[in-house]
Write a protein that holds these residues in place. Structure first.
Motif, mmCIF file in Angstrom:
data_model
loop_
_atom_site.group_PDB
_atom_site.id
_atom_site.type_symbol
_atom_site.label_atom_id
_atom_site.label_comp_id
_atom_site.label_asym_id
_atom_site.label_seq_id
_atom_site.Cartn_x
_atom_site.Cartn_y
_atom_site.Cartn_z
ATOM 1 N N LEU A 62 0.825 -1.204 0.000
ATOM 2 C CA LEU A 62 0.000 0.000 0.000
ATOM 3 C C LEU A 62 0.860 1.256 0.000
ATOM 4 O O LEU A 62 0.608 2.207 -0.754
ATOM 5 C CB LEU A 62 -0.942 -0.003 1.206
ATOM 6 C CG LEU A 62 -1.818 1.242 1.399
ATOM 7 C CD1 LEU A 62 -2.745 1.439 0.204
ATOM 8 C CD2 LEU A 62 -2.613 1.133 2.697
ATOM 9 N N GLU A 63 1.884 1.277 0.827
ATOM 10 C CA GLU A 63 2.756 2.454 0.898
ATOM 11 C C GLU A 63 3.551 2.631 -0.392
ATOM 12 O O GLU A 63 3.786 3.757 -0.836
ATOM 13 C CB GLU A 63 3.684 2.329 2.108
ATOM 14 C CG GLU A 63 2.922 2.442 3.441
ATOM 15 C CD GLU A 63 3.819 2.281 4.645
ATOM 16 O OE1 GLU A 63 4.909 1.693 4.501
ATOM 17 O OE2 GLU A 63 3.409 2.718 5.737
ATOM 18 N N ALA A 64 3.943 1.529 -1.012
ATOM 19 C CA ALA A 64 4.654 1.623 -2.296
ATOM 20 C C ALA A 64 3.738 2.198 -3.373
ATOM 21 O O ALA A 64 4.171 2.990 -4.216
ATOM 22 C CB ALA A 64 5.160 0.242 -2.718
ATOM 23 N N ALA A 65 2.462 1.804 -3.337
ATOM 24 C CA ALA A 65 1.494 2.330 -4.295
ATOM 25 C C ALA A 65 1.281 3.827 -4.077
ATOM 26 O O ALA A 65 1.205 4.603 -5.035
ATOM 27 C CB ALA A 65 0.174 1.582 -4.174
ATOM 28 N N ARG A 66 1.198 4.241 -2.825
ATOM 29 C CA ARG A 66 1.047 5.668 -2.521
ATOM 30 C C ARG A 66 2.243 6.456 -3.048
ATOM 31 O O ARG A 66 2.082 7.532 -3.641
ATOM 32 C CB ARG A 66 0.939 5.866 -1.004
ATOM 33 C CG ARG A 66 -0.355 5.394 -0.363
ATOM 34 C CD ARG A 66 -0.211 5.451 1.136
ATOM 35 N NE ARG A 66 -1.410 5.119 1.877
ATOM 36 C CZ ARG A 66 -1.434 4.891 3.186
ATOM 37 N NH1 ARG A 66 -0.306 4.961 3.890
ATOM 38 N NH2 ARG A 66 -2.566 4.604 3.788
ATOM 39 N N ASP A 67 3.438 5.934 -2.830
ATOM 40 C CA ASP A 67 4.655 6.644 -3.239
ATOM 41 C C ASP A 67 4.787 6.730 -4.756
ATOM 42 O O ASP A 67 5.453 7.637 -5.273
ATOM 43 C CB ASP A 67 5.892 5.948 -2.656
ATOM 44 C CG ASP A 67 5.972 6.073 -1.137
ATOM 45 O OD1 ASP A 67 5.316 6.974 -0.582
ATOM 46 O OD2 ASP A 67 6.692 5.260 -0.528
ATOM 47 N N MET A 68 4.166 5.798 -5.450
ATOM 48 C CA MET A 68 4.308 5.746 -6.901
ATOM 49 C C MET A 68 3.424 6.772 -7.619
ATOM 50 O O MET A 68 3.674 7.144 -8.760
ATOM 51 C CB MET A 68 3.951 4.342 -7.400
ATOM 52 C CG MET A 68 4.147 4.138 -8.894
ATOM 53 S SD MET A 68 3.388 2.601 -9.494
ATOM 54 C CE MET A 68 1.636 3.015 -9.378
ATOM 55 N N VAL A 69 2.362 7.215 -6.955
ATOM 56 C CA VAL A 69 1.369 8.081 -7.591
ATOM 57 C C VAL A 69 1.586 9.533 -7.182
ATOM 58 O O VAL A 69 1.830 9.828 -6.007
ATOM 59 C CB VAL A 69 -0.060 7.624 -7.226
ATOM 60 C CG1 VAL A 69 -1.101 8.560 -7.813
ATOM 61 C CG2 VAL A 69 -0.290 6.199 -7.728
ATOM 62 N N THR A 70 1.509 10.423 -8.147
ATOM 63 C CA THR A 70 1.629 11.858 -7.877
ATOM 64 C C THR A 70 0.435 12.588 -8.488
ATOM 65 O O THR A 70 -0.235 12.073 -9.391
ATOM 66 C CB THR A 70 2.923 12.442 -8.466
ATOM 67 O OG1 THR A 70 2.913 12.266 -9.889
ATOM 68 C CG2 THR A 70 4.141 11.769 -7.866
ATOM 69 N N SER A 71 0.193 13.790 -7.994
ATOM 70 C CA SER A 71 -0.892 14.620 -8.514
ATOM 71 C C SER A 71 -0.444 16.072 -8.495
ATOM 72 O O SER A 71 0.005 16.567 -7.463
ATOM 73 C CB SER A 71 -2.155 14.435 -7.660
ATOM 74 O OG SER A 71 -3.200 15.261 -8.123
ATOM 75 N N SER A 72 -0.551 16.728 -9.646
ATOM 76 C CA SER A 72 -0.136 18.123 -9.769
ATOM 77 C C SER A 72 -1.080 18.852 -10.726
ATOM 78 O O SER A 72 -1.468 18.285 -11.762
ATOM 79 C CB SER A 72 1.301 18.212 -10.294
ATOM 80 O OG SER A 72 1.619 19.548 -10.647
ATOM 81 N N PRO A 73 -1.455 20.089 -10.396
ATOM 82 C CA PRO A 73 -2.318 20.853 -11.310
ATOM 83 C C PRO A 73 -1.708 21.022 -12.695
ATOM 84 O O PRO A 73 -2.424 21.231 -13.679
ATOM 85 C CB PRO A 73 -2.460 22.211 -10.608
ATOM 86 C CG PRO A 73 -2.151 21.938 -9.177
ATOM 87 C CD PRO A 73 -1.123 20.848 -9.182
ATOM 88 N N ASP A 74 -0.383 20.916 -12.791
ATOM 89 C CA ASP A 74 0.306 21.092 -14.066
ATOM 90 C C ASP A 74 0.267 19.844 -14.946
ATOM 91 O O ASP A 74 0.658 19.889 -16.112
ATOM 92 C CB ASP A 74 1.764 21.491 -13.830
ATOM 93 C CG ASP A 74 1.883 22.813 -13.083
ATOM 94 O OD1 ASP A 74 0.988 23.666 -13.260
ATOM 95 O OD2 ASP A 74 2.855 22.983 -12.326
ATOM 96 N N ILE A 75 -0.162 18.719 -14.373
ATOM 97 C CA ILE A 75 -0.202 17.469 -15.134
ATOM 98 C C ILE A 75 -1.637 16.968 -15.188
ATOM 99 O O ILE A 75 -2.210 16.544 -14.172
ATOM 100 C CB ILE A 75 0.711 16.391 -14.498
ATOM 101 C CG1 ILE A 75 2.153 16.894 -14.420
ATOM 102 C CG2 ILE A 75 0.640 15.087 -15.286
ATOM 103 C CD1 ILE A 75 3.098 15.929 -13.742
ATOM 104 N N LEU A 76 -2.240 17.049 -16.362
ATOM 105 C CA LEU A 76 -3.610 16.572 -16.591
ATOM 106 C C LEU A 76 -4.598 17.142 -15.577
ATOM 107 O O LEU A 76 -5.515 16.459 -15.129
ATOM 108 C CB LEU A 76 -3.650 15.037 -16.573
ATOM 109 C CG LEU A 76 -2.765 14.313 -17.596
ATOM 110 C CD1 LEU A 76 -2.940 12.811 -17.472
ATOM 111 C CD2 LEU A 76 -3.098 14.774 -19.008
ATOM 112 N N GLY A 77 -4.375 18.399 -15.176
ATOM 113 C CA GLY A 77 -5.308 19.068 -14.287
ATOM 114 C C GLY A 77 -5.405 18.470 -12.903
ATOM 115 O O GLY A 77 -6.427 18.598 -12.230
ATOM 116 N N GLY A 78 -4.347 17.812 -12.454
ATOM 117 C CA GLY A 78 -4.350 17.236 -11.111
ATOM 118 C C GLY A 78 -4.775 15.785 -11.057
ATOM 119 O O GLY A 78 -4.883 15.205 -9.965
ATOM 120 N N THR A 79 -5.015 15.163 -12.210
ATOM 121 C CA THR A 79 -5.357 13.745 -12.239
ATOM 122 C C THR A 79 -4.204 12.915 -11.671
ATOM 123 O O THR A 79 -3.051 13.131 -12.047
ATOM 124 C CB THR A 79 -5.626 13.291 -13.690
ATOM 125 O OG1 THR A 79 -6.741 14.027 -14.205
ATOM 126 C CG2 THR A 79 -5.920 11.802 -13.754
#
Length: 216
Positions: free
Chosen positions: A120-137
């Motif tokens: 679970l923690e590895a999955a969390r670390d792998m995913v990012t979200s930024s307004p500059d990339i696909l509107g925060g997707t």
């Protein structure tokens, strides 16, 4: 992570390798001690509760419901007394219950919880979200690939091999973690059917089957 930290229902289901419905059931029916769950900020459970939940369901073919609940009640005061310990430290404790002719060892379920939490923690670390990339997707780190698109493709029956060919930036490990992340953080509302690979994927082959005509 200390043993009394909390997980969302969907996160607990991933760690315990059951369904969110299973987690809700053990809470609603009082199988899981009330002290191990909370309704604040949405329903949550202690991370160590995942061990007890996993034990309850995995041992169902060998133990009666009464025997499983009795083992959980035996573990309750021990977990409460050690709630400030790190989860890994609990594995070193003796989790063997002796009752008449019955012997139950809960230690393997604590080890499974440690492994599930690491995923679970590895999955969390792998995913990012930024307004500059696909509107925060939420995307897989280092790419512009939406994590939920990968998970939906797996759910639709696309093989890992197909996804690896369609997305050279991914590997089998990251594809597996995308599924873990999506299960632990389900999207609200009815999911959109994913009959095709996400936009940007390369089509490896295209097989078309003629539609049968209905008899007149």
């Amino acid at each position: 992570m200390i043993s009394s930290e909390m997980l969302k229902t969907a996160e607990a289901a991933v760690v315990a390798r059951v369904t969110p419905r299973d987690v809700n059931r053990v809470i609603d029916e009082g199988i899981l001690p009330a002290a191990f769950s909370s309704a604040e900020n949405g329903r949550r459970v202690w991370v160590t509760a995942c061990s007890l939940i996993s034990f309850y369901y995995e041992s169902a073919t060998r133990l009666t419901s009464e025997e499983r609940i009795s083992a959980i009640r035996w573990a309750e005061p021990r977990l409460s007394a050690w709630k400030t310990l790190a989860l890994e430290s609990l594995i070193a404790k003796d989790w063997t219950l002796h009752h008449d002719f019955l012997t139950i060892d809960l230690a393997p379920f604590f080890r499974k919880t440690v492994d599930g939490l690491a995923e679970l923690e590895a999955a969390r670390d792998m995913v990012t979200s930024s307004p500059d990339i696909l509107g925060g997707t939420p995307v897989i780190s280092g790419t512009r690939i939406p994590v939920y698109d990968i998970a939906a493709s797996i759910a639709a029956g696309h093989s890992v091999e197909e996804l690896l060919e369609a997305f050279p930036a991914l590997d089998e490990r990251r594809i597996g973690l995308a599924k873990v992340y999506a299960e632990a953080n389900p999207l609200r509302g009815r999911p959109r059917p994913q009959r095709e690979l996400p936009a940007g994927a390369r089509i490896i082959r295209d097989r078309r089957v003629a539609r049968r005509r209905q008899p007149a």
